[in-house]
Design a protein around this motif. Structure first.
Motif, short mmCIF file in Angstrom:
data_model
loop_
_atom_site.label_atom_id
_atom_site.label_comp_id
_atom_site.label_asym_id
_atom_site.label_seq_id
_atom_site.Cartn_x
_atom_site.Cartn_y
_atom_site.Cartn_z
N VAL A 168 21.61 85.49 -25.76
CA VAL A 168 21.16 84.54 -24.89
C VAL A 168 22.20 84.43 -23.69
O VAL A 168 22.22 84.52 -22.63
N LYS A 169 23.49 84.29 -24.31
CA LYS A 169 24.47 83.84 -23.28
C LYS A 169 25.71 84.80 -22.76
O LYS A 169 25.65 84.27 -21.57
N ILE A 170 25.50 85.85 -23.70
CA ILE A 170 25.27 87.11 -22.10
C ILE A 170 24.73 87.73 -21.34
O ILE A 170 25.53 87.75 -20.14
N GLY A 171 23.55 87.15 -21.47
CA GLY A 171 23.01 87.10 -20.41
C GLY A 171 22.66 86.18 -19.10
O GLY A 171 22.73 86.22 -17.77
N VAL A 172 23.14 84.92 -19.91
CA VAL A 172 23.37 83.68 -18.49
C VAL A 172 24.49 84.05 -18.15
O VAL A 172 24.59 84.20 -17.04
N ASN A 173 25.98 84.92 -18.68
CA ASN A 173 27.33 85.40 -17.76
C ASN A 173 27.49 85.87 -17.36
O ASN A 173 28.04 86.33 -16.79
N TYR A 174 26.44 87.52 -17.44
CA TYR A 174 25.51 88.39 -16.97
C TYR A 174 25.03 87.99 -15.50
O TYR A 174 25.71 88.01 -14.22
N ASN A 175 24.16 86.89 -15.31
CA ASN A 175 23.90 86.38 -13.78
C ASN A 175 24.83 85.59 -13.13
O ASN A 175 24.84 85.26 -11.93
N LEU A 176 25.79 85.12 -14.39
CA LEU A 176 26.49 83.97 -13.76
C LEU A 176 28.10 85.02 -12.69
O LEU A 176 28.34 84.99 -11.42
N ILE A 177 28.17 85.94 -13.34
CA ILE A 177 29.07 87.35 -12.83
C ILE A 177 28.00 87.49 -11.68
O ILE A 177 29.40 87.53 -10.87
#
Length: 292
Positions: A168-177
């Motif tokens: 989930v955190k990886i998905g959040v950070n991918y969106n943030l990038i």
């Protein structure tokens, strides 16, 4: 309040440990480079002399930079010396694979393991307003909750398998990038049309994009205010790599990932940009645009 150890005292870890001290917890601190603990010891923390000393407290939060650091510190040998029933709350953003490996090692050592990566920068951590994504057994998360409440405003429990929280955190950070790159492109576009970047960011964030990502990073990009870094370019590429690996493992195609990787690799290759905040990838986009 109770005793807890905090391992990993970078900018984010130090802010989180400081928040736990302010909340009344008795905090033992350990870092691979010992000088990082000095300010926290001065603020009331107890210095742990070794990883074994830190684990002996029985409850541990860690915030280490990457998979390699986390797996080196929490080796099978180190975990074997921990007291029975120890709880480890790992707040770092790690890969799904590393989280699964760490889960297995902790289980073999009889240690409760909760993956609880956090969302927010160090100033948010210092204020105790992080969002926390947690996964682990219900009993382990219940044990962890008082400490998560001290550092965060909300905990999102997403399952009993710790690596679910990492995903989930990886998905959040991918969106943030993607948000960083979208800001870079739109700010560059209007700047080349003669519009002040800060004015554009104010327009953008007044109604359409009101969240902290656009307001915070939009201001950094418009002002080119990338130092001191809250989260480095190198760590940004690490998080992008985690998304690429998670996608490959699941058979998911991420069409924009190659473009984002190119932005980060170009920034890391530039000695002036490499040490800055990860939002400095915007300068690659600015540099690609033709002069007026």
């Amino acid at each position: 309040m109770s005793d807890i150890s905090f391992i990993g005292l970078g900018e984010m870890g130090s802010a989180m440990a400081g928040r736990l001290i302010e909340s009344g917890h008795s905090v033992h601190v350990w870092n691979r480079s010992t000088g990082a603990a000095d300010a926290l010891v001065a603020a009331g923390a107890t210095r742990a002399v070794s990883i074994a000393d830190a684990l002996s407290v029985g409850t541990v939060i860690s915030m280490l930079a990457n998979d390699a650091a986390a797996e080196a510190v929490f080796s099978a040998e180190a975990l074997a010396d921990a007291p029975a029933g120890t709880l480890h709350i790992n707040c770092a953003t790690l890969s799904v694979e590393a989280t699964d490996r760490l889960t297995d090692l902790h289980s073999l050592a009889g240690i409760d393991y909760v993956a609880a990566p956090v969302l927010g920068r160090s100033n948010i951590a210092a204020a105790g307003k992080l969002n926390v994504v947690a996964a682990g057994t219900k009993s382990a998360i219940a044990r962890a909750q008082p400490y998560l409440d001290a550092i965060g405003k909300r905990t999102w429990a997403v399952g009993e398998r710790p690596s679910t929280a990492s995903l989930v955190k990886i998905g959040v950070n991918y969106n943030l990038i993607h948000a960083l790159q979208a800001l870079a492109e739109s700010v560059t576009l209007v700047e080349h049309g003669g519009v002040d970047g800060m004015t554009f960011v104010e327009i953008l964030t007044d109604a359409a994009f009101t969240g902290s990502v656009y307001t915070g990073y939009g201001n950094l990009i418009a002002r080119k205010a990338y130092s001191p870094p809250g989260f480095s370019v190198g760590l940004g590429l690490k998080d992008l790599s985690l998304a690429e690996r998670a996608a490959a493992a699941s058979g998911v195609v991420l069409p924009t990932a190659p473009v984002l990787r190119d932005m980060f690799e170009r920034a890391l290759a530039d000695p002036e940009l490499a040490p800055l905040d990860w939002s400095a990838i915007a300068e690659i986009t600015r540099g690609l645009s033709t002069a007026e």
